[in-house]
Design an enzyme around this catalytic site. Structure first.
Site, PDB file in Angstrom:
ATOM      1  N   HIS A  27      21.537 -16.610  32.860  1.00  0.00           N
ATOM      2  CA  HIS A  27      22.973 -16.552  32.510  1.00  0.00           C
ATOM      3  C   HIS A  27      23.144 -15.494  31.424  1.00  0.00           C
ATOM      4  O   HIS A  27      23.056 -15.772  30.223  1.00  0.00           O
ATOM      5  CB  HIS A  27      23.504 -17.904  32.049  1.00  0.00           C
ATOM      6  CG  HIS A  27      24.998 -17.921  31.925  1.00  0.00           C
ATOM      7  ND1 HIS A  27      25.817 -18.769  32.642  1.00  0.00           N
ATOM      8  CD2 HIS A  27      25.845 -17.160  31.183  1.00  0.00           C
ATOM      9  CE1 HIS A  27      27.081 -18.542  32.346  1.00  0.00           C
ATOM     10  NE2 HIS A  27      27.129 -17.556  31.446  1.00  0.00           N
ATOM     11  N   HIS A 210      30.833 -20.762  36.026  1.00  0.00           N
ATOM     12  CA  HIS A 210      31.018 -21.278  34.671  1.00  0.00           C
ATOM     13  C   HIS A 210      31.878 -22.536  34.808  1.00  0.00           C
ATOM     14  O   HIS A 210      32.907 -22.507  35.496  1.00  0.00           O
ATOM     15  CB  HIS A 210      31.792 -20.291  33.803  1.00  0.00           C
ATOM     16  CG  HIS A 210      31.037 -19.072  33.360  1.00  0.00           C
ATOM     17  ND1 HIS A 210      30.533 -18.144  34.229  1.00  0.00           N
ATOM     18  CD2 HIS A 210      30.717 -18.635  32.110  1.00  0.00           C
ATOM     19  CE1 HIS A 210      29.934 -17.188  33.542  1.00  0.00           C
ATOM     20  NE2 HIS A 210      30.032 -17.454  32.259  1.00  0.00           N
ATOM     21  N   GLU A 213      32.709 -25.246  30.034  1.00  0.00           N
ATOM     22  CA  GLU A 213      32.456 -24.463  28.807  1.00  0.00           C
ATOM     23  C   GLU A 213      33.619 -24.667  27.839  1.00  0.00           C
ATOM     24  O   GLU A 213      33.426 -24.816  26.644  1.00  0.00           O
ATOM     25  CB  GLU A 213      32.337 -22.972  29.157  1.00  0.00           C
ATOM     26  CG  GLU A 213      32.190 -22.063  27.931  1.00  0.00           C
ATOM     27  CD  GLU A 213      32.233 -20.572  28.270  1.00  0.00           C
ATOM     28  OE1 GLU A 213      32.753 -20.200  29.349  1.00  0.00           O
ATOM     29  OE2 GLU A 213      31.759 -19.778  27.435  1.00  0.00           O
ATOM     30  N   ASP A 292      23.979 -15.721  27.311  1.00  0.00           N
ATOM     31  CA  ASP A 292      25.353 -15.420  27.728  1.00  0.00           C
ATOM     32  C   ASP A 292      25.702 -13.948  27.444  1.00  0.00           C
ATOM     33  O   ASP A 292      25.719 -13.119  28.350  1.00  0.00           O
ATOM     34  CB  ASP A 292      26.336 -16.364  27.027  1.00  0.00           C
ATOM     35  CG  ASP A 292      27.582 -16.647  27.840  1.00  0.00           C
ATOM     36  OD1 ASP A 292      27.666 -16.169  28.976  1.00  0.00           O
ATOM     37  OD2 ASP A 292      28.479 -17.345  27.327  1.00  0.00           O
ATOM     38  N   ASP A 293      26.000 -13.654  26.182  1.00  0.00           N
ATOM     39  CA  ASP A 293      26.433 -12.302  25.793  1.00  0.00           C
ATOM     40  C   ASP A 293      25.721 -11.922  24.491  1.00  0.00           C
ATOM     41  O   ASP A 293      26.288 -12.065  23.404  1.00  0.00           O
ATOM     42  CB  ASP A 293      27.952 -12.283  25.576  1.00  0.00           C
ATOM     43  CG  ASP A 293      28.707 -12.672  26.840  1.00  0.00           C
ATOM     44  OD1 ASP A 293      28.828 -11.837  27.738  1.00  0.00           O
ATOM     45  OD2 ASP A 293      29.157 -13.833  26.930  1.00  0.00           O
TER      46      ASP A 293
END
Ligand code: ADE
Ligand code: ZN
Length: 353
Positions: A27, A210, A213, A292-293
């Protein structure tokens, strides 16, 4: 959020081991590995200006976000907006390569969300070619495999998502193996996208979403029941739903948990200690750990694992189990999963086996 802690010698030893182990990450958003240097370079090259961004440190400050909506604003209106030509995406491939190398990740499934780029006039065919060639280059030069999951997006409605799927189908590539559903979970309920996912599955694509979240657990049920999601991105609102936790455990549906990201968006956990990941694990739910990021959240995969260790959330042995989960939750063929796990096992001291 990096937990600043002085490591004990045991913990330093484990960190060294973590770095030595080949790993997977499932992810990870390609745009979320964009370095500040990349966005700054693109701003200069493409003559772009953003409000209150006059230096690299201003840019870095923009990444200090406190909700998913806030994050999506930075993601779409600064990061994605800086890419003016298809070739600009090559910067991202380079940033991804650096991130994967630094964390010794040998296989990754990366999201890429084309909606904003297409709205800005970029051509999906050219984008798909750059992604495919980027994956080939990383494989050839570094023996790292990457595959893409195209985020059809829940932020721009059904028609846009279906258009994204049709573009994927019209431009088949070995590097693109499926679709995901990212964007505003509040504005785009999963069930609105059922027809897109049904069509993707019928064409042999993998599907993930997703869910849970930023909104309640019904979103996770919907991702399972309407989208047939093979894995759930985040899934943390399952904490509110005993039935769902039991179902996820029974079916062993992998959760792509991204602890640091969740602390930034602050919806279901504000500290690692109150994050539901440990409870999920103790309920035999299928947990994987991801960033994630990474740039926006100043996270790396190795630091994610280390934070879970130093905050006494998981033991070293449990972290190895979670790394194993990350291998077996990929969309690789079983033989390749086994080979990666064997390579990890070969580097593991006896006490972890
Ligand atoms: N796009 C990139 N990161 C995301 C996230 N954490 N949630 C939804 N959409 C995203
Ligand atoms: Zn994500």
């Amino acid at each position: 959020m990096e937990v600043k802690k002085v490591l004990t010698s045991e913990q330093m030893k484990f960190k060294k081991l973590l770095l030595e182990l080949p790993k997977t990450e499932i992810h990870l958003h390609l745009e979320g590995v964009a370095s500040v240097e990349t966005i700054w370079a693109l701003m200069k090259k493409n003559n772009l200006q953003y409000k209150n961004v006059n230096s690299k440190s201003d840019l870095q400050k923009k990444f200090q976000i406190t909700s998913l909506e806030d994050f999506l604003d930075v993601f779409m209106n600064i990061i994605q907006k800086s890419f003016i030509t298809e070739n600009d995406i090559e910067y991202l491939i380079d940033d991804a390569k650096n991130y994967l190398l630094e964390n010794n990740i040998i296989y990754s499934e990366l999201f890429f969300a084309p909606s904003k780029f297409i709205q800005m006039g970029l051509d999906f065919k050219k984008i798909a070619k750059i992604l495919t060639q980027g994956a080939e280059k990383i494989k050839k030069n570094h023996n790292i495999d990457i595959k893409f999951l195209i985020d059809v997006s829940r932020s721009f409605g059904l028609e846009n998502a279906m258009k994204n799927l049709d573009l994927i189908l019209a431009n088949p590539s070995d590097a693109i193996i499926g679709i995901g559903l990212g964007g505003s979970e509040k504005k785009g309920p999963a069930k609105d996208y059922a027809t897109v996912f049904e069509k993707a599955i019928s064409k042999g694509l993998h599907v993930v979403a997703h869910a849970g979240e930023d909104v309640e657990s019904q979103s996770i049920w919907d991702a399972i029941n309407y989208l047939k999601a093979e894995r759930i991105g985040h899934g943390i609102s399952a904490i509110e739903d005993e039935k769902l936790m039991a179902y996820l455990a029974e079916k062993q549906i992998p959760l792509e948990v991204c602890p640091t990201s969740n602390l930034f968006t602050r919806k279901y956990a504000k500290t690692l200690k109150e994050h539901p990941v440990k409870l999920f694990f103790s309920r035999n739910m299928y947990i994987t750990i991801n960033t994630d990021d990474p740039t926006i959240f100043s996270a790396t995969l190795v630091e994610e694992y280390m934070n879970l260790l130093t905050e006494n959330i998981f033991t070293e042995k449990e972290i190895i189990q979670i790394i194993k989960n990350g291998v077996y939750a990929t969309f690789l063929p079983a033989s390749r999963k086994n080979a990666i796990w064997k390579a990890i096992e070969a580097k593991l001291p006896k006490q972890y086996l």
